[in-house]
Design an enzyme around this catalytic site. Structure first.
Site, PDB file in Angstrom:
ATOM      1  CE  LYS A 260       8.260  -3.136   4.869  1.00  0.00           C
ATOM      2  NZ  LYS A 260       8.784  -2.257   3.558  1.00  0.00           N
ATOM      3  NE  ARG A 334       3.676  -4.243  -5.943  1.00  0.00           N
ATOM      4  CZ  ARG A 334       4.498  -3.461  -6.503  1.00  0.00           C
ATOM      5  NH1 ARG A 334       4.871  -3.921  -7.487  1.00  0.00           N
ATOM      6  NH2 ARG A 334       5.498  -2.744  -5.713  1.00  0.00           N
TER       7      ARG A 334
HETATM    8  N1  BES Z   1       4.351  -0.821   2.817  1.00  0.00           N
HETATM    9  C1  BES Z   1       5.686  -0.699   1.836  1.00  0.00           C
HETATM   10  C2  BES Z   1       5.859   0.664   1.153  1.00  0.00           C
HETATM   11  C3  BES Z   1       6.242   1.639   2.332  1.00  0.00           C
HETATM   12  C4  BES Z   1       7.419   2.208   2.339  1.00  0.00           C
HETATM   13  C5  BES Z   1       5.343   2.542   2.781  1.00  0.00           C
HETATM   14  C6  BES Z   1       7.964   3.061   2.982  1.00  0.00           C
HETATM   15  C7  BES Z   1       5.396   3.461   3.796  1.00  0.00           C
HETATM   16  C8  BES Z   1       6.801   3.824   3.783  1.00  0.00           C
HETATM   17  C9  BES Z   1       5.186  -1.843   0.556  1.00  0.00           C
HETATM   18  O1  BES Z   1       4.638  -2.917   1.030  1.00  0.00           O
HETATM   19  C10 BES Z   1       6.683  -1.925   0.126  1.00  0.00           C
HETATM   20  O2  BES Z   1       7.456  -2.851   0.829  1.00  0.00           O
HETATM   21  N2  BES Z   1       7.128  -1.923  -0.956  1.00  0.00           N
HETATM   22  C11 BES Z   1       8.181  -2.198  -1.647  1.00  0.00           C
HETATM   23  C12 BES Z   1       7.924  -2.627  -3.043  1.00  0.00           C
HETATM   24  C13 BES Z   1       9.347  -3.079  -3.844  1.00  0.00           C
HETATM   25  C14 BES Z   1       9.508  -4.361  -3.132  1.00  0.00           C
HETATM   26  C15 BES Z   1       8.860  -3.397  -5.205  1.00  0.00           C
HETATM   27  C16 BES Z   1       9.098  -0.893  -1.540  1.00  0.00           C
HETATM   28  O3  BES Z   1       8.619   0.202  -1.546  1.00  0.00           O
HETATM   29  O4  BES Z   1      10.222  -0.981  -1.286  1.00  0.00           O
HETATM   30 ZN    ZN Z   2       5.675  -4.313   1.611  1.00  0.00          ZN
END
Ligand code: BES
Ligand code: ZN
Ligand code: ZN
Length: 478
Positions: A260, A334
């Protein structure tokens, strides 16, 4: 905060808070008969209109001492809603310390709502500030005498709810160097001892034995090792009904090798919001001795980087048997959830299931920070969850699970891939979990937007909100 119920304004208070709808001015007569002319003169002079949140402070003399009467307007009764009422009460008493106050709220039918709002106004997370230690030495007890439509039982329920919601908030607000899988498990054990449920904590060895390959793949690179936390409260031994609550328990989410950017990472200590929610909810369920059976499961781990991290392109197994092509290591929640959900259905024999997860940034895009996104395979069960959310004054909105969205998860070389492409990210993430649920009633709650707030709003303070704790409690109670 000490809170007790009264049926009439009597003793000495430092301040009185009187919540009033526009139409119910005459209630002033009832409690302040001696002062009513004076109060009405002040109302006229100050042109006080009883508008929503409008406040009027008047100093009165009672038995040779001065008392401050604060009248807080609630607007027109027919226009009022629970969210506004909660906000008015919360803001009305927020930040009061070292005082004895009385709250008159008899014009508000729902006395439990009033008690909850007063109790919620006390939340703070300042244990890491030097100042808070000094303050602790001083007396900062607030004593509230509440005159409203509420029984002692309901007050006790509101106190349990406060404890469960504050516990969830604290767990979310603690940083990831304090709350990691092992310490999260310790907190679950502490809650179990305090509120009366059981906990089993399984380490990596057992997780391997169970075949939770997807959960292990996510956990692999982290210094802090994974734990499977299984909490049980069996309030109705005569029934074979068992509701499973599965909370996403990423104690930190760096994104893994699909790293990230820093600005998205800085709140990722909150990626165990689902886990905090189920611990908070089970605490309330147990302390209220609800006659239902609940199992709450958390696959707790950290999504980190390192030489042994799982990679984009890897194909991994799952406890259920399906294989998954990992195309983004940041879609890790997931992966942990499908193993936890399968475990809950297959090993714990849950007959219904709710999973709660900070799963997708797309939930924020779709619904913002105030409304939780839901997906379900069962209209009847969804309706129950919706009713529970309505009872809790927590916002919920259902998204569709039409089959064409499910097709987006097809992989060329494995049974599934872990991302569904650019669009409908909240739906494809939810439907990924659905593929491991089978036929039992299931509701998925994506709290990525709602479990955390960067700025205080309504009756929520900065940080963890504890949203959905109440919804889960009310769902089990239904
Ligand atoms: N933990 C994150 C989602 C999240 C984002 C929670 C902002 C709280 C605030 C999750 O694990 C994630 O990173 N999801 C990705 C999925 C994508 C790679 C398909 C996302 O939402 O960007
Ligand atoms: Zn994530
Ligand atoms: Zn995550």
């Amino acid at each position: 905060m000490i809170i007790n119920l009264i049926s009439k304004i009597g003793e000495k208070y430092d301040e009185i808070y009187f919540f009033l709808y526009k139409e119910e001015k005459m209630l002033i007569n009832k409690h302040f008969e001696k002062h009513v002319d004076f109060i009405n003169k002040v109302i006229e002079k100050k042109d006080f209109k009883f508008k929503n949140g409008e406040k009027l402070s008047i100093v009165l003399e009672e038995n040779n001492s001065l008392v401050e009467l604060n009248i807080i307007g609630l607007g027109k009764k027919e226009k009022s809603d629970n969210f506004t009422l909660r906000t008015n009460i919360f803001k009305g008493v927020e930040g009061i310390k070292n005082k004895k106050i009385a709250v008159i709220s008899e014009s508000i039918e729902n006395g439990k709502l009033v008690a909850e709002s007063i109790l919620f106004s006390e939340y703070k997370f300042d244990k890491y500030k030097e100042k808070s230690k000094e303050e602790k030495n001083n007396l900062d007890e607030l004593e509230v005498s509440l005159l409203g439509n509420i029984s002692l039982e309901e007050l006790n329920e509101a106190i349990s709810i406060r404890d469960g919601v504050f516990l969830a908030r604290n767990l979310v607000n603690e940083p990831a160097n304090v709350i990691y899988p092992e310490t999260l498990a310790i907190e679950a054990v502490k809650a179990s001892e305090k509120y009366g449920f059981t906990v089993d904590v399984y380490d990596e060895e057992k997780i391997k034995e169970l075949g939770m390959e997807a959960f292990l793949a996510v956990s692999r690179a982290a210094y802090y090792r994974p734990k499977l936390i299984v909490m049980k409260y069996l309030g109705d031994p005569t029934s074979s009904e068992l509701t499973g609550l599965v909370g996403k328990g990423l104690t930190y989410d760096t994104g893994g090798l699909s790293l990230k950017p820093s600005t998205s990472m800085d709140t990722m200590k909150s990626d165990m919001g689902g886990a905090a929610t189920v611990i908070g909810a089970l605490s309330i369920i147990a302390s209220q001795k609800i006659k239902k059976n609940v199992v709450a499961v958390i696959a707790a781990c950290e999504n980190s980087i390192g030489g042994n991290a799982y990679r984009p392109g890897d194909i991994i197994g799952t406890m259920q048997g399906k294989t998954i092509e990992v195309l983004n290591t940041d879609a890790e929640g997931r992966l942990t959830l499908v193993d936890a959900v399968h475990y809950t259905i297959n090993n714990e024999k849950a007959t219904k299931i709710v999973d709660i997860a900070t799963l997708t940034g797309a939930a924020l895009v779709a619904l913002g920070t105030t409304t939780t996104a839901a997906i379900s395979n069962n209209d009847e069960f969804y309706k129950m969850v919706e009713e529970a959310a309505n009872l809790s004054d927590e916002r919920l909105w259902r998204l569709p699970n039409f089959p064409e969205y499910g097709k987006l998860l097809e992989s060329k070389i494995a049974d599934l891939k872990n991302i569904g492409g650019k669009y409908a990210g909240t739906i494809t993430a939810g439907m990924f979990i659905e593929k491991f649920v089978g036929k039992i009633p299931w509701v998925h709650l994506d709290i990525a937007g709602t479990s955390w707030t960067d700025a205080p709003y309504d009756f929520y303070t900065y940080g963890g909100t504890g949203q959905i704790v109440k919804t889960l409690y009310n769902l089990i109670k239904l």
